[in-house]
Design a protein around this motif. Structure first.
Motif, mmCIF file in Angstrom:
data_model
loop_
_atom_site.group_PDB
_atom_site.id
_atom_site.type_symbol
_atom_site.label_atom_id
_atom_site.label_comp_id
_atom_site.label_asym_id
_atom_site.label_seq_id
_atom_site.Cartn_x
_atom_site.Cartn_y
_atom_site.Cartn_z
ATOM 1 N N SER A 69 112.899 13.052 -103.057
ATOM 2 C CA SER A 69 113.359 12.708 -104.399
ATOM 3 C C SER A 69 113.503 13.987 -105.204
ATOM 4 C CB SER A 69 112.380 11.753 -105.083
ATOM 5 O OG SER A 69 111.113 12.378 -105.237
ATOM 6 N N ASN A 106 115.403 15.799 -109.192
ATOM 7 C CA ASN A 106 116.074 15.628 -110.473
ATOM 8 C C ASN A 106 117.242 16.602 -110.603
ATOM 9 O OD1 ASN A 106 112.986 14.877 -111.111
ATOM 10 N ND2 ASN A 106 114.345 13.708 -112.420
ATOM 11 N N THR A 158 119.508 19.295 -112.280
ATOM 12 C CA THR A 158 119.288 20.404 -113.195
ATOM 13 C C THR A 158 120.587 21.183 -113.364
ATOM 14 O OG1 THR A 158 117.901 22.339 -113.659
ATOM 15 C CG2 THR A 158 118.581 22.012 -111.388
ATOM 16 N N VAL A 172 120.460 19.602 -107.600
ATOM 17 C CA VAL A 172 119.317 18.698 -107.525
ATOM 18 C C VAL A 172 118.155 19.498 -106.962
ATOM 19 C CG1 VAL A 172 118.363 16.612 -106.515
ATOM 20 C CG2 VAL A 172 120.762 16.676 -107.197
ATOM 21 N N SER A 177 114.409 19.580 -105.449
ATOM 22 C CA SER A 177 113.439 18.728 -104.775
ATOM 23 C C SER A 177 112.453 19.621 -104.039
ATOM 24 C CB SER A 177 114.140 17.774 -103.802
ATOM 25 O OG SER A 177 113.214 16.893 -103.204
ATOM 26 N N CYS A 209 121.588 7.722 -107.033
ATOM 27 C CA CYS A 209 121.118 7.908 -108.403
ATOM 28 C C CYS A 209 120.883 6.551 -109.056
ATOM 29 C CB CYS A 209 122.138 8.708 -109.214
ATOM 30 S SG CYS A 209 121.634 8.984 -110.928
ATOM 31 N N ASP A 238 120.195 6.102 -112.142
ATOM 32 C CA ASP A 238 120.764 6.082 -113.499
ATOM 33 C C ASP A 238 122.212 5.601 -113.495
ATOM 34 O OD1 ASP A 238 118.608 7.483 -115.250
ATOM 35 O OD2 ASP A 238 118.779 8.738 -113.473
ATOM 36 N N GLN A 289 122.023 16.267 -116.751
ATOM 37 C CA GLN A 289 120.725 16.888 -116.509
ATOM 38 C C GLN A 289 119.587 15.860 -116.544
ATOM 39 O OE1 GLN A 289 119.972 20.137 -119.119
ATOM 40 N NE2 GLN A 289 118.334 20.999 -117.890
ATOM 41 N N ASN A 290 118.609 16.062 -115.643
ATOM 42 C CA ASN A 290 117.370 15.275 -115.548
ATOM 43 C C ASN A 290 117.542 13.903 -114.915
ATOM 44 O OD1 ASN A 290 115.807 17.314 -116.771
ATOM 45 N ND2 ASN A 290 116.405 16.598 -118.801
ATOM 46 N N TYR A 344 117.571 11.165 -112.034
ATOM 47 C CA TYR A 344 116.702 11.065 -110.854
ATOM 48 C C TYR A 344 117.533 10.725 -109.620
ATOM 49 C CZ TYR A 344 113.037 9.279 -107.749
ATOM 50 O OH TYR A 344 112.208 9.055 -106.682
#
Length: 413
Positions: free
Chosen positions: A60, A62, A64, A249, A251, A271, A273, A318-319, A321
Protein backbone atom coordinates in the motif's frame (compact mmCIF):
# COMPACT_ATOMS: atom_id res chain seq x y z
CA UNK A 1 62.47 -61.16 11.88
CA UNK A 2 63.67 -58.76 9.29
CA UNK A 3 62.91 -55.03 9.26
CA UNK A 4 60.24 -55.21 6.51
CA UNK A 5 58.14 -57.73 8.45
CA UNK A 6 58.29 -55.56 11.56
CA UNK A 7 56.93 -52.55 9.60
CA UNK A 8 54.06 -54.63 8.18
CA UNK A 9 53.09 -55.86 11.64
CA UNK A 10 53.13 -52.30 13.05
CA UNK A 11 50.96 -51.02 10.21
CA UNK A 12 48.44 -53.84 10.59
CA UNK A 13 48.30 -53.24 14.33
CA UNK A 14 47.54 -49.53 13.75
CA UNK A 15 44.78 -50.41 11.28
CA UNK A 16 43.21 -52.78 13.80
CA UNK A 17 43.39 -50.19 16.57
CA UNK A 18 41.94 -47.37 14.39
CA UNK A 19 39.21 -49.67 13.15
CA UNK A 20 38.31 -50.52 16.71
CA UNK A 21 38.17 -46.84 17.64
CA UNK A 22 35.99 -46.06 14.61
CA UNK A 23 33.65 -48.94 15.41
CA UNK A 24 33.46 -47.84 19.04
CA UNK A 25 32.70 -44.22 18.10
CA UNK A 26 30.11 -45.32 15.57
CA UNK A 27 28.47 -47.55 18.14
CA UNK A 28 28.53 -44.73 20.70
CA UNK A 29 27.06 -42.29 18.19
CA UNK A 30 24.34 -44.77 17.26
CA UNK A 31 23.66 -45.36 20.94
CA UNK A 32 23.43 -41.59 21.57
CA UNK A 33 21.11 -41.16 18.60
CA UNK A 34 18.94 -43.99 19.85
CA UNK A 35 18.83 -42.43 23.30
CA UNK A 36 18.01 -38.92 21.97
CA UNK A 37 14.72 -37.81 20.50
CA UNK A 38 13.71 -34.72 18.56
CA UNK A 39 10.25 -33.26 18.61
CA UNK A 40 8.58 -32.89 15.21
CA UNK A 41 5.55 -30.83 14.35
CA UNK A 42 2.88 -31.20 11.72
CA UNK A 43 3.50 -28.85 8.81
CA UNK A 44 -0.26 -28.39 8.58
CA UNK A 45 -0.13 -26.81 12.07
CA UNK A 46 2.75 -24.41 11.40
CA UNK A 47 2.24 -23.72 7.68
CA UNK A 48 -0.46 -21.79 5.84
CA UNK A 49 -2.12 -22.58 2.54
CA UNK A 50 -1.11 -20.08 -0.15
CA UNK A 51 -4.73 -19.27 -0.91
CA UNK A 52 -5.29 -18.20 2.71
CA UNK A 53 -2.13 -16.14 3.16
CA UNK A 54 -1.72 -12.39 2.52
CA UNK A 55 1.65 -12.01 0.85
CA UNK A 56 4.16 -9.28 0.20
CA UNK A 57 3.25 -9.03 -3.47
CA UNK A 58 0.50 -6.68 -2.24
CA UNK A 59 1.56 -3.35 -0.72
CA UNK A 60 0.00 0.00 0.00
CA UNK A 61 1.12 3.58 -0.48
CA UNK A 62 0.16 7.20 -0.98
CA UNK A 63 0.42 9.52 -3.95
CA UNK A 64 3.06 12.22 -3.60
CA UNK A 65 4.20 15.10 -5.79
CA UNK A 66 7.53 14.94 -7.61
CA UNK A 67 7.36 18.15 -9.66
CA UNK A 68 4.68 20.85 -9.93
CA UNK A 69 4.38 24.36 -11.34
CA UNK A 70 1.99 26.58 -9.41
CA UNK A 71 0.95 29.96 -10.81
CA UNK A 72 -0.30 32.60 -8.36
CA UNK A 73 -1.97 35.95 -9.00
CA UNK A 74 -0.36 38.87 -7.15
CA UNK A 75 -2.31 41.71 -5.58
CA UNK A 76 -1.21 44.12 -8.30
CA UNK A 77 -1.78 41.64 -11.15
CA UNK A 78 -4.83 41.22 -13.33
CA UNK A 79 -5.45 38.15 -15.49
CA UNK A 80 -6.44 38.86 -19.06
CA UNK A 81 -6.91 35.27 -20.28
CA UNK A 82 -6.38 31.68 -19.08
CA UNK A 83 -5.13 29.62 -22.02
CA UNK A 84 -5.51 26.09 -20.61
CA UNK A 85 -8.19 23.89 -19.09
CA UNK A 86 -8.07 21.27 -16.36
CA UNK A 87 -6.78 17.92 -17.63
CA UNK A 88 -5.09 19.43 -20.69
CA UNK A 89 -1.61 18.19 -21.64
CA UNK A 90 0.97 20.92 -22.18
CA UNK A 91 4.52 21.13 -23.51
CA UNK A 92 7.37 23.16 -22.06
CA UNK A 93 7.01 26.73 -23.36
CA UNK A 94 3.23 26.58 -23.93
CA UNK A 95 1.33 29.69 -22.77
CA UNK A 96 -0.64 28.97 -19.60
CA UNK A 97 -2.21 32.37 -19.00
CA UNK A 98 -1.85 36.04 -19.99
CA UNK A 99 -1.76 38.97 -17.57
CA UNK A 100 -3.23 42.40 -18.29
CA UNK A 101 0.03 44.37 -18.52
CA UNK A 102 -1.54 47.83 -18.19
CA UNK A 103 -2.12 47.27 -14.48
CA UNK A 104 1.59 46.69 -13.90
CA UNK A 105 3.03 49.64 -15.81
CA UNK A 106 2.85 52.06 -12.84
CA UNK A 107 4.28 49.46 -10.48
CA UNK A 108 7.20 48.84 -12.85
CA UNK A 109 7.89 52.56 -13.07
CA UNK A 110 8.03 52.79 -9.27
CA UNK A 111 10.45 49.87 -9.20
CA UNK A 112 12.69 51.61 -11.74
CA UNK A 113 12.72 54.77 -9.59
CA UNK A 114 13.60 52.78 -6.46
CA UNK A 115 16.36 51.00 -8.35
CA UNK A 116 17.84 54.35 -9.45
CA UNK A 117 17.76 55.65 -5.86
CA UNK A 118 19.61 52.51 -4.77
CA UNK A 119 22.27 53.12 -7.43
CA UNK A 120 22.79 56.72 -6.24
CA UNK A 121 23.02 55.55 -2.61
CA UNK A 122 25.78 53.12 -3.58
CA UNK A 123 27.73 55.94 -5.29
CA UNK A 124 27.42 58.14 -2.18
CA UNK A 125 28.58 55.29 0.04
CA UNK A 126 31.59 54.68 -2.21
CA UNK A 127 32.56 58.37 -1.93
CA UNK A 128 32.33 58.15 1.85
CA UNK A 129 34.59 55.09 1.73
CA UNK A 130 37.22 56.96 -0.31
CA UNK A 131 37.07 59.84 2.16
CA UNK A 132 37.66 57.44 5.07
CA UNK A 133 40.60 55.85 3.28
CA UNK A 134 42.12 59.35 2.81
CA UNK A 135 41.68 60.28 6.49
CA UNK A 136 44.85 60.59 8.59
CA UNK A 137 44.54 58.69 11.88
CA UNK A 138 45.07 60.58 15.13
CA UNK A 139 48.41 58.88 15.84
CA UNK A 140 49.87 60.17 12.55
CA UNK A 141 48.97 63.84 13.04
CA UNK A 142 52.17 65.85 14.00
CA UNK A 143 52.01 67.89 17.23
CA UNK A 144 53.76 71.37 17.70
CA UNK A 145 54.45 73.24 20.96
CA UNK A 146 53.44 76.94 20.72
CA UNK A 147 55.72 79.60 22.48
CA UNK A 148 54.47 81.24 25.66
CA UNK A 149 52.82 84.64 25.12
CA UNK A 150 51.36 87.19 27.53
CA UNK A 151 47.68 86.79 28.24
CA UNK A 152 45.64 89.50 26.53
CA UNK A 153 42.26 90.66 27.65
CA UNK A 154 39.36 92.46 26.09
CA UNK A 155 39.40 93.22 22.41
CA UNK A 156 43.08 92.42 22.25
CA UNK A 157 42.44 88.78 23.17
CA UNK A 158 43.04 86.42 20.16
CA UNK A 159 40.01 84.71 18.62
CA UNK A 160 39.96 80.88 18.54
CA UNK A 161 41.33 79.28 15.38
CA UNK A 162 38.63 77.13 13.77
CA UNK A 163 41.29 74.57 12.86
CA UNK A 164 42.31 74.16 16.51
CA UNK A 165 38.85 74.51 18.02
CA UNK A 166 38.60 72.05 20.96
CA UNK A 167 34.95 71.48 20.05
CA UNK A 168 35.90 70.28 16.54
CA UNK A 169 35.69 66.51 15.73
CA UNK A 170 38.69 64.56 16.94
CA UNK A 171 40.29 62.48 14.18
CA UNK A 172 39.75 58.72 14.65
CA UNK A 173 42.51 56.52 15.92
CA UNK A 174 44.15 54.04 13.61
CA UNK A 175 42.03 51.16 15.01
CA UNK A 176 38.80 53.20 14.84
CA UNK A 177 39.53 54.18 11.24
CA UNK A 178 40.18 50.55 10.32
CA UNK A 179 36.81 49.51 11.78
CA UNK A 180 34.95 52.36 10.05
CA UNK A 181 36.44 51.39 6.68
CA UNK A 182 35.50 47.73 7.19
CA UNK A 183 31.93 48.64 8.16
CA UNK A 184 31.52 50.91 5.15
CA UNK A 185 32.88 48.22 2.79
CA UNK A 186 30.41 45.69 4.20
CA UNK A 187 27.59 48.22 3.88
CA UNK A 188 28.45 48.82 0.22
CA UNK A 189 28.66 45.07 -0.44
CA UNK A 190 25.18 44.53 1.04
CA UNK A 191 23.77 47.46 -0.94
CA UNK A 192 25.26 46.11 -4.18
CA UNK A 193 23.80 42.63 -3.56
CA UNK A 194 20.36 44.06 -2.91
CA UNK A 195 20.68 46.24 -5.99
CA UNK A 196 21.59 43.28 -8.20
CA UNK A 197 18.67 41.22 -6.87
CA UNK A 198 16.24 44.09 -7.47
CA UNK A 199 17.69 44.60 -10.95
CA UNK A 200 17.19 40.94 -11.92
CA UNK A 201 13.67 40.97 -10.48
CA UNK A 202 12.81 44.08 -12.45
CA UNK A 203 14.21 42.58 -15.66
CA UNK A 204 12.13 39.42 -15.19
CA UNK A 205 8.96 41.39 -14.51
CA UNK A 206 9.66 43.64 -17.51
CA UNK A 207 10.06 40.58 -19.73
CA UNK A 208 6.84 39.08 -18.40
CA UNK A 209 5.06 42.40 -18.65
CA UNK A 210 6.20 42.79 -22.26
CA UNK A 211 3.93 39.92 -23.33
CA UNK A 212 2.05 39.22 -20.12
CA UNK A 213 2.49 35.49 -20.77
CA UNK A 214 3.24 32.77 -18.22
CA UNK A 215 4.82 29.72 -19.87
CA UNK A 216 4.88 26.04 -18.85
CA UNK A 217 8.23 25.06 -17.35
CA UNK A 218 8.02 21.42 -18.47
CA UNK A 219 5.87 18.85 -20.23
CA UNK A 220 2.93 17.91 -18.07
CA UNK A 221 -0.78 17.97 -17.34
CA UNK A 222 -2.90 20.85 -16.00
CA UNK A 223 -4.14 19.50 -12.68
CA UNK A 224 -6.40 22.37 -11.63
CA UNK A 225 -7.69 25.74 -12.83
CA UNK A 226 -9.74 28.29 -10.86
CA UNK A 227 -10.88 31.84 -11.58
CA UNK A 228 -8.76 34.88 -10.79
CA UNK A 229 -11.30 36.01 -8.18
CA UNK A 230 -11.17 32.62 -6.44
CA UNK A 231 -7.36 32.67 -6.48
CA UNK A 232 -7.26 36.21 -5.05
CA UNK A 233 -9.69 35.45 -2.22
CA UNK A 234 -8.35 32.02 -1.26
CA UNK A 235 -4.63 32.52 -1.88
CA UNK A 236 -4.56 29.27 -3.88
CA UNK A 237 -2.73 29.04 -7.21
CA UNK A 238 -4.86 29.99 -10.18
CA UNK A 239 -3.54 26.91 -11.99
CA UNK A 240 -1.29 23.94 -11.25
CA UNK A 241 0.70 21.94 -13.78
CA UNK A 242 2.13 18.54 -12.87
CA UNK A 243 5.12 17.16 -14.75
CA UNK A 244 4.54 14.07 -16.86
CA UNK A 245 6.32 12.10 -14.14
CA UNK A 246 5.25 14.49 -11.43
CA UNK A 247 3.12 12.09 -9.39
CA UNK A 248 4.67 9.13 -7.62
CA UNK A 249 3.37 6.53 -5.21
CA UNK A 250 5.55 6.00 -2.15
CA UNK A 251 5.42 2.60 -0.47
CA UNK A 252 7.69 0.21 1.42
CA UNK A 253 8.62 -3.43 0.81
CA UNK A 254 9.69 -6.09 3.28
CA UNK A 255 13.24 -7.41 3.29
CA UNK A 256 12.08 -10.95 2.47
CA UNK A 257 10.55 -9.70 -0.79
CA UNK A 258 13.45 -7.43 -1.80
CA UNK A 259 14.93 -10.12 -4.07
CA UNK A 260 11.68 -10.38 -6.02
CA UNK A 261 11.65 -6.79 -7.34
CA UNK A 262 13.95 -4.61 -9.42
CA UNK A 263 13.94 -1.15 -10.98
CA UNK A 264 11.60 -0.95 -13.96
CA UNK A 265 9.20 -3.65 -12.72
CA UNK A 266 5.56 -2.86 -13.43
CA UNK A 267 2.91 -2.78 -10.73
CA UNK A 268 -0.87 -2.65 -10.73
CA UNK A 269 -2.67 -0.27 -8.38
CA UNK A 270 -6.18 0.37 -7.20
CA UNK A 271 -7.23 3.74 -5.74
CA UNK A 272 -10.12 3.74 -3.28
CA UNK A 273 -10.55 7.52 -3.71
CA UNK A 274 -11.29 7.33 -7.45
CA UNK A 275 -12.35 3.68 -7.73
CA UNK A 276 -9.97 3.32 -10.68
CA UNK A 277 -7.10 0.97 -11.57
CA UNK A 278 -3.66 2.32 -12.49
CA UNK A 279 -0.34 1.06 -13.82
CA UNK A 280 3.11 2.18 -12.73
CA UNK A 281 6.82 1.37 -12.77
CA UNK A 282 9.23 1.07 -9.86
CA UNK A 283 11.70 3.97 -10.21
CA UNK A 284 13.52 3.78 -6.87
CA UNK A 285 14.33 1.09 -4.31
CA UNK A 286 16.12 2.39 -1.24
CA UNK A 287 18.97 0.44 0.33
CA UNK A 288 18.34 2.14 3.68
CA UNK A 289 15.55 0.75 5.88
CA UNK A 290 12.61 2.88 6.87
CA UNK A 291 12.16 3.90 10.49
CA UNK A 292 9.31 2.40 12.50
CA UNK A 293 7.31 0.98 9.60
CA UNK A 294 5.54 -2.36 9.26
CA UNK A 295 2.99 -3.22 6.58
CA UNK A 296 1.36 -5.68 8.93
CA UNK A 297 1.62 -5.08 12.64
CA UNK A 298 1.71 -8.84 13.41
CA UNK A 299 4.94 -9.32 11.45
CA UNK A 300 8.41 -8.36 12.63
CA UNK A 301 10.36 -7.38 9.55
CA UNK A 302 12.51 -4.55 8.21
CA UNK A 303 10.97 -2.53 5.38
CA UNK A 304 12.61 -0.46 2.64
CA UNK A 305 11.09 2.58 0.83
CA UNK A 306 10.24 2.28 -2.86
CA UNK A 307 8.85 4.81 -5.36
CA UNK A 308 6.50 4.06 -8.24
CA UNK A 309 5.92 6.41 -11.19
CA UNK A 310 2.30 6.51 -12.34
CA UNK A 311 1.85 5.80 -16.04
CA UNK A 312 -1.34 7.88 -16.11
CA UNK A 313 -1.91 10.45 -13.37
CA UNK A 314 -4.64 12.52 -15.02
CA UNK A 315 -7.20 12.07 -12.25
CA UNK A 316 -5.11 11.54 -9.11
CA UNK A 317 -3.97 14.06 -6.56
CA UNK A 318 -1.56 14.23 -3.67
CA UNK A 319 -2.10 11.92 -0.64
CA UNK A 320 -4.54 9.57 -2.40
CA UNK A 321 -4.30 5.99 -1.07
CA UNK A 322 -3.21 3.18 -3.40
CA UNK A 323 -3.33 -0.60 -3.03
CA UNK A 324 -0.35 -1.97 -4.96
CA UNK A 325 0.17 -5.41 -6.52
CA UNK A 326 3.68 -6.37 -7.61
CA UNK A 327 3.36 -8.02 -11.01
CA UNK A 328 6.82 -9.57 -10.54
CA UNK A 329 5.34 -11.83 -7.89
CA UNK A 330 2.84 -13.48 -10.25
CA UNK A 331 4.21 -17.03 -9.93
CA UNK A 332 1.86 -19.99 -9.71
CA UNK A 333 1.09 -20.72 -6.06
CA UNK A 334 -1.31 -23.63 -6.65
CA UNK A 335 -0.42 -26.51 -4.37
CA UNK A 336 2.02 -24.36 -2.43
CA UNK A 337 1.96 -23.18 1.13
CA UNK A 338 3.81 -20.71 3.35
CA UNK A 339 6.23 -21.76 6.07
CA UNK A 340 8.12 -19.60 8.55
CA UNK A 341 11.86 -19.33 7.87
CA UNK A 342 12.40 -20.30 11.50
CA UNK A 343 11.71 -23.94 10.50
CA UNK A 344 14.26 -24.06 7.70
CA UNK A 345 17.97 -23.48 7.23
CA UNK A 346 19.83 -21.98 4.31
CA UNK A 347 22.83 -23.58 2.65
CA UNK A 348 24.19 -21.31 -0.06
CA UNK A 349 21.20 -20.51 -2.26
CA UNK A 350 19.32 -23.63 -1.14
CA UNK A 351 16.97 -24.22 1.78
CA UNK A 352 16.44 -27.44 3.73
CA UNK A 353 14.35 -28.75 6.62
CA UNK A 354 14.86 -31.57 9.11
CA UNK A 355 11.99 -33.85 8.11
CA UNK A 356 10.62 -36.96 9.82
CA UNK A 357 11.26 -39.94 7.51
CA UNK A 358 10.33 -43.36 8.92
CA UNK A 359 10.70 -42.18 12.51
CA UNK A 360 14.09 -40.48 12.15
CA UNK A 361 15.21 -37.00 11.07
CA UNK A 362 16.49 -36.54 7.56
CA UNK A 363 18.00 -33.42 5.99
CA UNK A 364 15.64 -32.64 3.11
CA UNK A 365 16.06 -29.86 0.54
CA UNK A 366 12.97 -27.88 -0.41
CA UNK A 367 11.94 -25.70 -3.34
CA UNK A 368 11.00 -22.14 -2.37
CA UNK A 369 9.19 -19.53 -4.43
CA UNK A 370 9.63 -15.77 -4.73
CA UNK A 371 6.59 -14.77 -2.75
CA UNK A 372 6.80 -14.07 0.95
CA UNK A 373 4.43 -13.05 3.70
CA UNK A 374 6.06 -11.50 6.74
CA UNK A 375 8.67 -14.07 7.83
CA UNK A 376 7.03 -16.87 5.82
CA UNK A 377 8.33 -18.18 2.49
CA UNK A 378 6.34 -19.89 -0.27
CA UNK A 379 7.13 -23.65 -0.42
CA UNK A 380 6.65 -25.25 -3.83
CA UNK A 381 8.30 -28.67 -3.44
CA UNK A 382 10.20 -31.13 -1.25
CA UNK A 383 7.70 -30.83 1.60
CA UNK A 384 3.95 -31.26 1.99
CA UNK A 385 1.39 -30.17 4.54
CA UNK A 386 1.16 -33.83 5.68
CA UNK A 387 4.85 -34.01 6.70
CA UNK A 388 6.39 -33.50 10.13
CA UNK A 389 9.50 -31.37 10.70
CA UNK A 390 11.71 -30.43 13.63
CA UNK A 391 12.78 -26.99 14.79
CA UNK A 392 16.23 -27.13 13.12
CA UNK A 393 18.15 -24.93 15.56
CA UNK A 394 17.99 -27.30 18.55
CA UNK A 395 21.03 -29.45 19.42
CA UNK A 396 19.10 -32.69 18.98
CA UNK A 397 17.90 -31.72 15.47
CA UNK A 398 20.48 -33.81 13.58
CA UNK A 399 20.13 -36.55 11.00
CA UNK A 400 19.36 -40.01 12.34
CA UNK A 401 17.80 -38.92 15.63
CA UNK A 402 14.52 -40.60 16.54
CA UNK A 403 11.45 -38.38 16.25
CA UNK A 404 8.57 -37.76 18.60
CA UNK A 405 5.45 -36.06 17.29
CA UNK A 406 4.49 -33.06 19.38
CA UNK A 407 1.86 -30.36 19.48
CA UNK A 408 2.67 -26.77 18.49
CA UNK A 409 1.76 -25.83 22.08
CA UNK A 410 5.06 -27.46 23.12
CA UNK A 411 6.95 -24.83 21.09
CA UNK A 412 6.00 -22.18 23.62
CA UNK A 413 6.56 -24.20 26.80
Amino acid sequence: MNKAKKIIIIVLSCVVVLGGIYFALRTLKQKNQNSKTAGVYAVSDIGYDASDMWDNSTLSGNVTVNSEQKVYVGKTQSVSEIKVTEGQSVKAGDVLLVYDTTANDLQLELQRSELELSRVSIIDAQRELEKLKATTPLEDIPTTEAPATPVATGSDAPQPDPDTDPDADTPPTREELKNQIAQKEQEIKTMQTQYEIAQVKLQMEEMQNATGEVLANFDGVVKSVITADEAASSGDPILVVSAADGYLVESQIGELAMSTVKLGDTVSMYCYDTGMNYEGKITEISTFPADGYSNYSSKVETYYPIKIALTDASDVSQNMYMEITLNSGSEDTSGGFYLSKAFMKQEGSNYYVMKDVDGRLKKTYIKVGNKTSGDAVLILGGLTMQDYIAFPYLDEAVEGVKTVQKSTDDLYN
